[in-house]
Design an enzyme around this catalytic site. Structure first.
Site, PDB file in Angstrom:
ATOM      1  N   HIS A  48       0.823  -1.203   0.000  1.00  0.00           N
ATOM      2  CA  HIS A  48       0.000   0.000   0.000  1.00  0.00           C
ATOM      3  C   HIS A  48       0.865   1.263   0.000  1.00  0.00           C
ATOM      4  O   HIS A  48       0.556   2.238  -0.686  1.00  0.00           O
ATOM      5  CB  HIS A  48      -0.945  -0.029   1.205  1.00  0.00           C
ATOM      6  CG  HIS A  48      -1.739   1.223   1.360  1.00  0.00           C
ATOM      7  ND1 HIS A  48      -1.504   2.137   2.365  1.00  0.00           N
ATOM      8  CD2 HIS A  48      -2.753   1.741   0.621  1.00  0.00           C
ATOM      9  CE1 HIS A  48      -2.346   3.157   2.248  1.00  0.00           C
ATOM     10  NE2 HIS A  48      -3.115   2.942   1.204  1.00  0.00           N
TER      11      HIS A  48
ATOM     12  N   GLU B  85       2.036   1.763  -3.390  1.00  0.00           N
ATOM     13  CA  GLU B  85       0.939   2.306  -4.216  1.00  0.00           C
ATOM     14  C   GLU B  85       0.914   3.841  -4.124  1.00  0.00           C
ATOM     15  O   GLU B  85       0.789   4.535  -5.127  1.00  0.00           O
ATOM     16  CB  GLU B  85      -0.393   1.714  -3.738  1.00  0.00           C
ATOM     17  CG  GLU B  85      -1.623   2.260  -4.453  1.00  0.00           C
ATOM     18  CD  GLU B  85      -2.754   2.591  -3.507  1.00  0.00           C
ATOM     19  OE1 GLU B  85      -3.081   3.796  -3.384  1.00  0.00           O
ATOM     20  OE2 GLU B  85      -3.302   1.661  -2.862  1.00  0.00           O
ATOM     21  N   HIS B  86       1.063   4.366  -2.903  1.00  0.00           N
ATOM     22  CA  HIS B  86       1.114   5.828  -2.742  1.00  0.00           C
ATOM     23  C   HIS B  86       2.316   6.418  -3.466  1.00  0.00           C
ATOM     24  O   HIS B  86       2.218   7.461  -4.114  1.00  0.00           O
ATOM     25  CB  HIS B  86       1.180   6.188  -1.253  1.00  0.00           C
ATOM     26  CG  HIS B  86      -0.163   6.247  -0.587  1.00  0.00           C
ATOM     27  ND1 HIS B  86      -0.647   7.398  -0.037  1.00  0.00           N
ATOM     28  CD2 HIS B  86      -1.109   5.304  -0.401  1.00  0.00           C
ATOM     29  CE1 HIS B  86      -1.850   7.167   0.480  1.00  0.00           C
ATOM     30  NE2 HIS B  86      -2.145   5.897   0.272  1.00  0.00           N
TER      31      HIS B  86
ATOM     32  N   GLU C  45      -3.913   8.277   7.010  1.00  0.00           N
ATOM     33  CA  GLU C  45      -4.969   7.435   6.443  1.00  0.00           C
ATOM     34  C   GLU C  45      -5.339   6.337   7.442  1.00  0.00           C
ATOM     35  O   GLU C  45      -6.510   6.048   7.673  1.00  0.00           O
ATOM     36  CB  GLU C  45      -4.481   6.807   5.124  1.00  0.00           C
ATOM     37  CG  GLU C  45      -5.543   5.926   4.466  1.00  0.00           C
ATOM     38  CD  GLU C  45      -5.104   5.349   3.127  1.00  0.00           C
ATOM     39  OE1 GLU C  45      -3.949   5.563   2.712  1.00  0.00           O
ATOM     40  OE2 GLU C  45      -5.938   4.672   2.492  1.00  0.00           O
TER      41      GLU C  45
END
Lengths: 443, 467
Positions: free
Chosen positions: B79, B82-83, B159
């Site tokens: 993840h 991904e950012h 997040e």
């Protein structure tokens, strides 16, 4: 300057053919009992989507906040012959999805059915039976009340939801828009069966409803469906206009303590109605500021440049009465002061000078170019014709919207922002640990 | 291109026959929904589904990597990467990737699951090439920079705070998974554990990128108003130049299918409402020895919770009034064993949490002890079949279905056989899967309890706004 203008016009031309091609053709008529109907015929998929929308949202709650929500949820919970379970199972037998919900302005019944008459006809017959004679059984009210109370208590465990409630209260005070769509605990506790019956008798009437239909149907079928639905309702009269939304008298900070690892921030004020001539320029201005996801000014400065926040955005909300501007963010507690400073600086800077030319043109290209994406499914089309129908927008709204965006100039965005969004007259809501939000300065 | 297959998707055909056998004529023509499949020379696969209802397209690049490929100590790396994929290349500096798509009237984003990391764009159909060029560039030329990582690590932690730490139900779900998946990489959160997020290094991110972001490990799914051969040409031009690289996949770590009954009791200071969650470890589309059992489990979930008329709402919410809401669900599409879940929220403070657990377990026992009646079975199946057709309304979801199946390791053509397989499920097969899989040794029971009872007077919004 001249060369630049020509390039922009070309960009606009590139964007528009696609947008035109996607434009659904909206057919509109009014039933004998006064219900406005909006219909878009689509083919390919053998499905039908239908909405019956009443001017019966939480703004009509009166002094029992939650009355609109309970009435909406009870609509399909009983007839003289059938209870809630039997009603639901009959829809489900034919593969139909039926739901009710409400917002501040509206109460809505939505139906999704297969378009084959073997499915659609029994679904409609059943729907009309349910709509014609809802009995609001006392036991169903008690069950719905208990569910609503659980939902309201659940919202208390979510700092974002706590912030929303405080924001509405501070923004609207005694105006009906202070009522959140789901109501509040004391209101839900106070609602009686007579209240629900009276609310239904007043607002769930043909003259206070619109019907929107999208799907694999011919016009005569759509007409017949609309006529039958309207006939299932008492004629009645349209709800009166809501009172105008007053201006905020002064800036205020509202604090709600919450033991969270982030502080939630909402900043905003009443702004503009959709019919105002500044609406489109302001819409574009907000798109640049915080309405365009990660490329917006707010996300760029808060997230990409400083790593302060995962989500920071701003929204220009429209409603039957004047809408409002809302900036939302959530940040680590020890970064609250810095974040507020950044947000306030952005707002002040933006109010003074508006969007840069470069950002404005990029935003216009984004809005016009992405317009077909807003209309690429039956559900999207349905949502747009409900908006057009309920708020009485012109039937060519979808056609003219991209052109109106295209025509917006830099001075217009700045003027619109300055006229309707005043950073020195806003509500700031902070939800976070007491020690964190307690000593935040009020300037 | 080494293989070309053009196939028609049968989804939607014969759908009405459960209600009325004569309705087949009005089903959508399959010629309107063709799917084409290709493989580029570097191993990248391309699946194109035509949907000409609007002049738009969705493009999704799926990488077969996600939190289910990670190891403890470095959870959340997929993840975080991904950012970082939005931080640019030599050709597209930070922010430029976003601005190009926005300027072209597009939307884009990315998401990470257990079995996949996905990057997508939605655009006017004639701008598909722009999306391909950007994705091909960042598939091979991503710049992973220490300063950008320092900021983005903070963003991801925000997040996590927003989605999990400050949401009692999500927080509880994260704990639940560690127990419900005692020997599976599905045990840890997709966002990663906070300590791991702090520990992941730039070098490790580079390694993760080099290991998984290879064309042979990628799948391009395109749905929209496009011609497949044209899409193939664009894909070859953009992605065909990315050098092939071998990717070694982990074996399927399916340990301990029936670890024994477990219990989680979690008290939360911020929770105002109790919550019950039951999870049975069950096979997925990828791990099932007999695929037909998957369809029986889907029908079983629909019997319990296909709609408000189904058993859980009828019996727990309306008849007995012990639950404000009750549900059941089965996430069949996964690379490893999945969970069949039941959950409920008590209707008020008087309801003992254990009586709710008992009521949910009785629902399971009933499915085991008596075959479901025909009316209930047919209604559950009709809803699944109708929903399957309704799902075609969203191009994005159509692409999702294809990508999720493929990254779980299952041929997307499962969508074709789905209606027939659902229709074939019998009362006996539902009873059989209930007996085989919904058993105590596969079960985790979780309860989330508020530390203090709700205090209605504390509700914000009833009182005056404080200034």
């Amino acid at each position: 300057m001249k060369a630049r203008f020509i390039i922009l016009v070309l960009c606009g031309l590139l964007a528009l053919p696609a947008a035109r091609a996607a434009m659904p053709e909206i057919q509109h008529w009014t039933t004998a009992s006064g219900t406005r109907v909006y219909f878009v015929a689509t083919s390919v998929l053998p499905i039908v989507d239908l909405s019956l929308v009443f001017d019966a949202g939480a703004a009509r709650d009166g002094n029992k906040s939650g009355l609109a929500a309970l009435t909406s949820r009870l609509l399909t919970d009983g007839t003289a012959e059938l209870d809630a379970g039997a009603i639901a199972r009959r829809f489900e037998r034919y593969g139909a999805r039926v739901a009710t919900d409400n917002s501040r302005d509206t109460a809505r019944l939505t139906v999704r059915s297969l378009s084959a008459s073997e499915n659609l006809q029994p679904t409609l017959d059943h729907l009309i039976e349910v709509l014609s004679n809802p009995t609001f059984p006392a036991a169903a009210l008690e069950r719905r009340r208990a569910q609503a109370l659980v939902g309201l208590r659940q919202a208390q465990q979510n700092p974002g939801r706590v912030a929303e409630r405080a924001f509405a209260q501070a923004l609207f005070g005694d105006h009906p828009y202070a009522n959140l769509s789901q109501g509040n605990i004391s209101g839900v506790q106070a609602v009686t069966r007579d209240d629900v019956q009276a609310f239904h008798d007043r607002y769930y009437v043909a003259a206070n409803a619109i019907i929107a239909i999208v799907g694999d149907l011919q016009r005569p079928q759509a007409e017949s469906i609309a006529t039958r639905l309207a006939q299932a309702l008492k004629p009645g009269s349209a709800a009166p206009a809501l009172p105008p939304v007053p201006d905020l008298k002064r800036a205020k900070i509202v604090r709600r303590s919450f033991d969270s690892s982030q502080t939630h921030i909402l900043i905003g004020a009443p702004a503009i109605s959709r019919t105002n001539s500044h609406y489109i320029p302001l819409y574009v201005a907000n798109h640049v500021l915080g309405g365009s996801g990660l490329v917006s000014v707010l996300a760029d400065e808060m997230r990409a440049q400083r790593g302060l926040s995962y989500s920071t955005s701003s929204t220009l909300i429209t409603a039957a009465q004047r809408g409002w501007f809302e900036l939302a963010s959530s940040v680590r507690n020890d970064k609250l002061d810095e974040s507020l400073q950044v947000l306030r600086n952005i707002l002040q800077r933006y109010a003074a000078s508006g969007p840069s030319r470069q950002r404005l043109e990029a935003a216009k290209r984004n809005i016009t170019g992405s317009f077909p994406l807003r209309l690429d499914s039956n559900q999207d089309i349905l949502a747009h014709i409900v908006m057009i129908g309920f708020y009485g927008l012109p039937l060519d709204y979808l056609q003219t919207f991209p052109k109106r965006v295209e025509a917006v100039s830099q001075p217009q965005t700045r003027q619109a922002f300055q006229a309707h969004v005043d950073p020195s007259h806003m509500v700031t809501v902070l939800v976070g640990p007491k020690a964190v939000i307690g000593d935040v300065s009020t300037d | 291109m080494t293989r070309t297959a053009i196939v028609m998707l049968l989804t939607g055909l014969l759908l009405y026959s459960t209600v009325c056998a004569s309705a087949d004529d009005s089903a959508p023509s399959t010629e309107q929904w063709p799917v084409s499949e290709y493989r580029l020379d570097n191993g990248m696969r391309v699946i194109v589904r035509e949907d000409h209802r609007a002049p738009v397209v969705v493009s999704q690049v799926w990488y077969r990597v996600g939190s289910g490929y990670e190891r403890l100590g470095r959870t959340g790396i997929s993840h975080l990467l991904e950012h970082m994929m939005f931080k640019g290349t030599a050709k597209h500096p930070p922010g430029e990737l976003l601005r190009i798509i926005a300027r072209n009237g597009g939307r884009q984003n990315a998401f990470t699951g257990r079995d996949f990391t996905v990057y997508f764009q939605q655009l006017a159909a004639d701008r598909l090439e722009i999306a391909f060029r950007l994705e091909a560039d960042r598939m091979q030329n991503l710049i992973l920079d220490a300063q950008e990582l320092a900021k983005e690590r903070q963003v991801v932690m925000e997040e996590r705070r927003m989605r999990v730490t400050d949401q009692p139900r999500s927080h509880f779900g994260e704990h639940f998974n560690t127990i419900a998946y005692p020997a599976s990489p599905y045990a840890w959160p997709g966002l990663g554990w906070q300590a791991d997020l702090e520990a992941i290094t730039l070098a490790e991110l580079r390694g993760w990128y080099a290991r998984w972001y290879a064309p042979g490990n990628a799948l391009l799914v395109v749905v929209g108003d496009v011609q497949p051969e044209h899409v193939l040409r664009l894909a070859k031009a953009a992605f065909g130049k990315v050098p092939a690289r071998a990717t070694t996949h982990p074996h399927r770590e399916n340990y301990l299918q029936a670890p024994g009954e477990r219990r989680l009791v979690m008290h939360s200071k911020e929770a105002k409402v109790p919550y019950v969650l039951l999870g049975y470890q069950v096979p997925s589309v990828a791990t099932a020895q007999e695929r037909d059992e998957i369809y029986a489990l889907m029908v079983l979930a629909s019997i319990l919770d296909g709609g408000k008329g189904a058993r859980l709402s009828q019996e727990l919410v309306r008849d007995r009034r012990i639950a404000a809401s009750a549900g059941a669900g089965y996430s069949a599409v996964a690379r490893l064993d999945s969970l069949f879940v039941l959950d409920a929220v008590p209707s008020d403070a008087e309801v003992a949490i254990d009586s709710l657990v008992k009521a949910l377990r009785e629902q399971v026992q009933r499915l085991q002890s008596e075959p479901v009646d025909t009316e209930t079975l047919e209604r559950a199946k009709n809803l699944l079949l109708a929903d399957h057709l309704y799902e075609l309304d969203s191009m994005f979801y159509q692409a999702m279905q294809i990508g999720m199946l493929e990254t779980a390791g299952v041929d997307w053509r499962m969508l074709e056989v789905y209606p027939g397989k659902i229709r074939a499920v019998s009362a006996a097969s539902v009873q059989a899967v209930a007996r085989k899989y919904l058993i105590p040794s596969r079960l985790t029971v979780g309860t989330l309890l508020p530390q203090t009872p709700p205090d209605d007077d504390a509700q914000t919004g009833n009182g005056e706004g404080r200034s």
